[in-house]
Scaffold this motif. Structure first.
Motif, PDB file in Angstrom:
ATOM      1  N   LEU B  84       0.828  -1.208   0.000  1.00  0.00           N
ATOM      2  CA  LEU B  84       0.000   0.000   0.000  1.00  0.00           C
ATOM      3  C   LEU B  84       0.862   1.258   0.000  1.00  0.00           C
ATOM      4  N   THR B  85       1.938   1.240   0.789  1.00  0.00           N
ATOM      5  CA  THR B  85       2.838   2.394   0.789  1.00  0.00           C
ATOM      6  C   THR B  85       3.425   2.602  -0.594  1.00  0.00           C
ATOM      7  N   ALA B  86       3.833   1.506  -1.240  1.00  0.00           N
ATOM      8  CA  ALA B  86       4.429   1.611  -2.569  1.00  0.00           C
ATOM      9  C   ALA B  86       3.423   2.167  -3.564  1.00  0.00           C
ATOM     10  N   VAL B  87       2.163   1.716  -3.473  1.00  0.00           N
ATOM     11  CA  VAL B  87       1.128   2.230  -4.369  1.00  0.00           C
ATOM     12  C   VAL B  87       0.952   3.723  -4.145  1.00  0.00           C
ATOM     13  N   TYR B  88       0.952   4.125  -2.880  1.00  0.00           N
ATOM     14  CA  TYR B  88       0.831   5.563  -2.586  1.00  0.00           C
ATOM     15  C   TYR B  88       1.984   6.342  -3.211  1.00  0.00           C
ATOM     16  N   LEU B  89       3.210   5.859  -2.992  1.00  0.00           N
ATOM     17  CA  LEU B  89       4.376   6.577  -3.484  1.00  0.00           C
ATOM     18  C   LEU B  89       4.402   6.642  -5.008  1.00  0.00           C
ATOM     19  N   SER B  90       3.980   5.543  -5.645  1.00  0.00           N
ATOM     20  CA  SER B  90       4.081   5.498  -7.090  1.00  0.00           C
ATOM     21  C   SER B  90       2.930   6.207  -7.798  1.00  0.00           C
ATOM     22  N   GLU B  91       1.724   6.075  -7.246  1.00  0.00           N
ATOM     23  CA  GLU B  91       0.554   6.544  -8.003  1.00  0.00           C
ATOM     24  C   GLU B  91      -0.025   7.854  -7.504  1.00  0.00           C
ATOM     25  N   PHE B  92       0.112   8.129  -6.216  1.00  0.00           N
ATOM     26  CA  PHE B  92      -0.613   9.272  -5.677  1.00  0.00           C
ATOM     27  C   PHE B  92       0.282  10.330  -5.047  1.00  0.00           C
ATOM     28  N   GLY B  93       1.340   9.902  -4.382  1.00  0.00           N
ATOM     29  CA  GLY B  93       2.117  10.859  -3.612  1.00  0.00           C
ATOM     30  C   GLY B  93       2.952  11.765  -4.488  1.00  0.00           C
ATOM     31  N   ARG B  94       2.781  13.072  -4.287  1.00  0.00           N
ATOM     32  CA  ARG B  94       3.609  14.007  -5.053  1.00  0.00           C
ATOM     33  C   ARG B  94       4.322  14.991  -4.155  1.00  0.00           C
ATOM     34  N   GLY B  95       3.770  15.218  -2.973  1.00  0.00           N
ATOM     35  CA  GLY B  95       4.282  16.319  -2.150  1.00  0.00           C
ATOM     36  C   GLY B  95       5.349  15.887  -1.174  1.00  0.00           C
ATOM     37  N   THR B 141       9.440  -7.017  10.742  1.00  0.00           N
ATOM     38  CA  THR B 141       8.673  -6.116   9.879  1.00  0.00           C
ATOM     39  C   THR B 141       9.439  -4.828   9.629  1.00  0.00           C
ATOM     40  N   VAL B 142      10.069  -4.318  10.683  1.00  0.00           N
ATOM     41  CA  VAL B 142      10.838  -3.079  10.542  1.00  0.00           C
ATOM     42  C   VAL B 142      11.895  -3.228   9.455  1.00  0.00           C
ATOM     43  N   LEU B 143      12.440  -4.463   9.333  1.00  0.00           N
ATOM     44  CA  LEU B 143      13.477  -4.685   8.330  1.00  0.00           C
ATOM     45  C   LEU B 143      12.911  -5.098   6.973  1.00  0.00           C
ATOM     46  N   MET B 144      11.743  -5.736   6.967  1.00  0.00           N
ATOM     47  CA  MET B 144      11.192  -6.246   5.716  1.00  0.00           C
ATOM     48  C   MET B 144      10.369  -5.194   4.978  1.00  0.00           C
ATOM     49  N   TRP B 145       9.672  -4.352   5.733  1.00  0.00           N
ATOM     50  CA  TRP B 145       8.787  -3.379   5.097  1.00  0.00           C
ATOM     51  C   TRP B 145       9.499  -2.485   4.077  1.00  0.00           C
ATOM     52  N   PRO B 146      10.703  -1.926   4.432  1.00  0.00           N
ATOM     53  CA  PRO B 146      11.329  -1.046   3.442  1.00  0.00           C
ATOM     54  C   PRO B 146      11.707  -1.759   2.152  1.00  0.00           C
ATOM     55  N   ILE B 147      12.098  -3.035   2.272  1.00  0.00           N
ATOM     56  CA  ILE B 147      12.455  -3.775   1.055  1.00  0.00           C
ATOM     57  C   ILE B 147      11.235  -3.903   0.147  1.00  0.00           C
ATOM     58  N   ILE B 148      10.115  -4.291   0.749  1.00  0.00           N
ATOM     59  CA  ILE B 148       8.898  -4.462  -0.046  1.00  0.00           C
ATOM     60  C   ILE B 148       8.477  -3.133  -0.665  1.00  0.00           C
ATOM     61  N   THR B 149       8.517  -2.072   0.162  1.00  0.00           N
ATOM     62  CA  THR B 149       8.082  -0.768  -0.350  1.00  0.00           C
ATOM     63  C   THR B 149       8.927  -0.304  -1.523  1.00  0.00           C
ATOM     64  N   ARG B 150      10.234  -0.305  -1.343  1.00  0.00           N
ATOM     65  CA  ARG B 150      11.095   0.225  -2.403  1.00  0.00           C
ATOM     66  C   ARG B 150      11.034  -0.633  -3.658  1.00  0.00           C
ATOM     67  N   ALA B 151      11.112  -1.954  -3.496  1.00  0.00           N
ATOM     68  CA  ALA B 151      11.097  -2.825  -4.676  1.00  0.00           C
ATOM     69  C   ALA B 151       9.745  -2.765  -5.382  1.00  0.00           C
ATOM     70  N   THR B 152       8.649  -2.723  -4.617  1.00  0.00           N
ATOM     71  CA  THR B 152       7.332  -2.649  -5.246  1.00  0.00           C
ATOM     72  C   THR B 152       7.148  -1.311  -5.949  1.00  0.00           C
ATOM     73  N   GLU B 153       7.628  -0.242  -5.323  1.00  0.00           N
ATOM     74  CA  GLU B 153       7.487   1.060  -5.973  1.00  0.00           C
ATOM     75  C   GLU B 153       8.219   1.056  -7.312  1.00  0.00           C
ATOM     76  N   GLU B 154       9.428   0.497  -7.338  1.00  0.00           N
ATOM     77  CA  GLU B 154      10.176   0.441  -8.590  1.00  0.00           C
ATOM     78  C   GLU B 154       9.423  -0.346  -9.653  1.00  0.00           C
ATOM     79  N   THR B 155       8.824  -1.468  -9.229  1.00  0.00           N
ATOM     80  CA  THR B 155       8.148  -2.300 -10.222  1.00  0.00           C
ATOM     81  C   THR B 155       6.853  -1.645 -10.700  1.00  0.00           C
ATOM     82  N   LEU B 156       6.184  -0.887  -9.832  1.00  0.00           N
ATOM     83  CA  LEU B 156       4.978  -0.187 -10.259  1.00  0.00           C
ATOM     84  C   LEU B 156       5.333   0.934 -11.238  1.00  0.00           C
ATOM     85  N   ARG B 157       6.457   1.598 -11.004  1.00  0.00           N
ATOM     86  CA  ARG B 157       6.871   2.671 -11.909  1.00  0.00           C
ATOM     87  C   ARG B 157       7.198   2.146 -13.294  1.00  0.00           C
TER      88      ARG B 157
END
Lengths: 288, 278
Positions: B84-95, B141-157
């Motif tokens: 969900l964080t990755a989707v936000y960063l890739s599709e909606f977050g601009r500011g 989770t603290v260690l896994m979440w950033p990996i999922i977020t960054r890698a998913t954001e890249e793949t969504l982009r």
């Protein structure tokens, strides 16, 4: 027919003249019919991206059920103007309307509270590069239909998909492989699929942004024929770099130059008796 | 041979040597771990629990169940959060919020894992007055979440913008477009991101040392101290008993195997996804 060719009567000469005159422009063809009401009215439209002005003082009346072409050199604002009609510019950062209005069938497109998804359904768009979804041919068309018609039955959906593909002259080629991926089609077929996809949601206006730019001449010809057929039922606006194409199919032409609409009028007049010198130079090929 | 050709050959040779040097450690690790650990691996290794000191045989089944429980819970928490964080960063977050979130993810990616463990110890273990699998899962989770977020954001982009435009132009609302077009197209890219994160989760020792503590017996209660394979390896490797040391090597094989399978699987999926989009 052969008698007419052989005889010397004034009447036969008239027919001969019709037969031999090259069909360069269809602009004069529909003048005999009553002039159609404007579907899209643009009044003094201005568009800016941040501090950069993209369009200024654009005014035109786009007639319904006719083909209107926007021509002009690259970067002059043709696509920007087109994308204002279905508010596809909204997502671009820095975009703002600096003045004027766009009325679709009398309603201000940029008014507060306008349902943008409904607007985009009514004003369909086909892009320069064919962009089918990475899904089956059937799902490409069904996706948006399912979105707009909730709880639609499978058989009704089948009917809509078939009708859309027929309208786009693609049905006969894909009727036996609807479950195949859309990406396996050729470029021309993909573009006709994109047209079918846009038609399936029953728009009033169909806009095409240089739809044949990446296609071969034969596919281009097929799409031009298709647009001529569709113009009986849909208002069509096409942006094109291809002046010959504009001459072949359009009724009205708008010539854009550096963010301004320099001239807008009947295609015959714009191409053969331009009111402005810049237009005459451009259609002559002096620049662009 | 001209000078240019000689220079070219020399450079190519240097590249080959560098490549081999990079591969050799992996080969040596796999070879050595197999050599030392294969004697430990038998059916009992996976079914029996920790043996008493000095007694040969026995297994690590409680550790494997524990790792499954802890990493399983961590995955359940970090995947929805990360995607969900990755989707936000890739599709909606601009500011500025998006910039901040991305920055936080980058920092957490390189946080020392023991720091994550200590932090969760202070936050969760102390509050609950107990070590637990749940605390271990939160630390992971603290260690896994950033990996999922960054890698998913890249793949969504990587999903082409033309597809988004096509859907929007058909009157599909933005969130539906993301759900129906972007995420399915990114598809196996997201799975790859999850697999890489899980591979990391399997191997982390420090955070679960401070939060889950370990257990000689099988525990399925997430609120109680639970064993994990890296913990067992850590303990047994330091022990004086050869039987336990062999078990530690067996554990090492298990971990190595799991991480290799996940990493290679992620790579194969990623290649397939690239072919699909390209």
């Amino acid at each position: 027919m052969s008698d007419t060719f052989a005889s010397d009567s004034a009447e036969s000469l008239g027919i001969l003249e019709t037969l031999v005159r090259p069909a360069v422009s269809r602009a004069g063809e529909r003048e005999a019919e009553s002039t159609s009401a404007p579907m899209v009215t643009v009044n003094g439209l201005g568009v800016a991206y941040g501090s950069k002005t993209a369009l200024e003082g654009v005014s035109m009346l786009i007639p319904e059920r006719r083909i209107t072409a926007f021509i002009g050199p690259s970067g002059c604002g043709k696509s920007t103007a087109l994308r204002c009609f279905n508010r596809m510019n909204d997502g671009i950062s820095g975009f703002r309307i600096s003045g004027g209005t766009v009325l679709l069938d009398g309603q201000d497109v940029y008014a507060r509270g306008v349902n943008v998804t409904a607007l985009r359904r009514a004003v369909g768009m086909v892009f320069q590069q064919p962009n089918p979804f990475p899904m089956s041919i059937y799902d490409n068309i069904a996706l948006a239909v399912r979105e707009h018609e909730r709880g639609i039955s499978r058989s009704t959906l089948d009917g809509i998909v078939e009708q859309a593909l027929r309208q786009a002259n693609l049905w006969d080629e894909v009727r036996d492989c609807l479950t195949q991926s859309a990406l396996s089609l050729s470029g021309g077929q993909q573009q006709r699929l994109c047209i079918a996809r846009a038609l399936a949601v029953r728009p009033t206006v169909l806009m095409l942004d240089e739809p044949c730019a990446s296609l071969d001449p034969i596919s281009t010809g097929r799409i031009e024929e298709l647009l001529l057929e569709l113009s009986a039922d849909y208002t069509i606006v096409i942006v094109t770099h291809n002046l010959a194409q504009a001459q072949r199919i359009s009724d009205k032409v708008g010539f854009f130059l550096m963010g301004r609409l320099v001239e807008f009028g009947d295609a015959l007049q714009v191409f053969e008796a331009s009111a402005r010198p810049e237009t005459a130079e451009y259609v002559r090929g002096a620049f662009g | 041979m001209t000078a240019r050709k000689a220079a070219s050959t020399l450079f190519m040779g240097a590249l080959w040597v560098a490549g081999l040097v990079a591969v050799i450690p992996l080969v040596l690790i796999v070879y050595y771990v197999l050599l030392k650990g294969l004697p430990a691996v038998h059916v009992g290794f996976f079914t029996q629990t920790a043996p008493p000191p000095g007694v040969p045989g026995g297994g690590m089944s409680q550790a494997m169940w524990g790792t499954g429980l802890i990493v399983g819970m961590a995955t359940l928490i970090s995947v929805p959060l990360g995607v969900l964080t990755a989707v936000y960063l890739s599709e909606f977050g601009r500011g500025r919020l998006a910039v901040g979130v991305r920055f936080v993810a980058e920092i957490l990616l390189s946080t020392p894992s023991i720091v994550a463990g200590a932090f969760i110890w202070a936050l969760v273990v102390v509050a609950m007055h107990s070590f637990s699998a749940l605390a271990g899962a939160i630390a992971l989770t603290v260690l896994m979440w950033p990996i999922i977020t960054r890698a998913t954001e890249e793949t969504l982009r990587l999903v082409p913008d033309e597809l988004r435009e096509a859907a929007l132009a058909l009157g599909v609302p933005r969130w539906k477009m993301v759900l129906r077009i972007v995420i399915p197209t990114a598809g196996s890219g997201i799975l790859t991101a999850v697999m890489l994160a899980v591979a990391r989760g399997f191997g982390e020792t420090a955070p679960i040392l401070l939060t889950s503590l370990g257990n000689d017996f099988l525990n399925t209660n997430p609120l109680q101290p639970t064993d994990a394979v890296p913990l067992r390896i850590y303990n047994y490797a330091q022990s004086a008993f050869p039987a336990w040391q062999t078990l530690a090597w067996g554990g090492a094989i298990t971990l190595l195997g799991a991480v290799l399978v996940l990493s290679i699987g992620a790579r194969l999926l990623s290649d397939r996804q690239q072919r699909r989009l390209g």
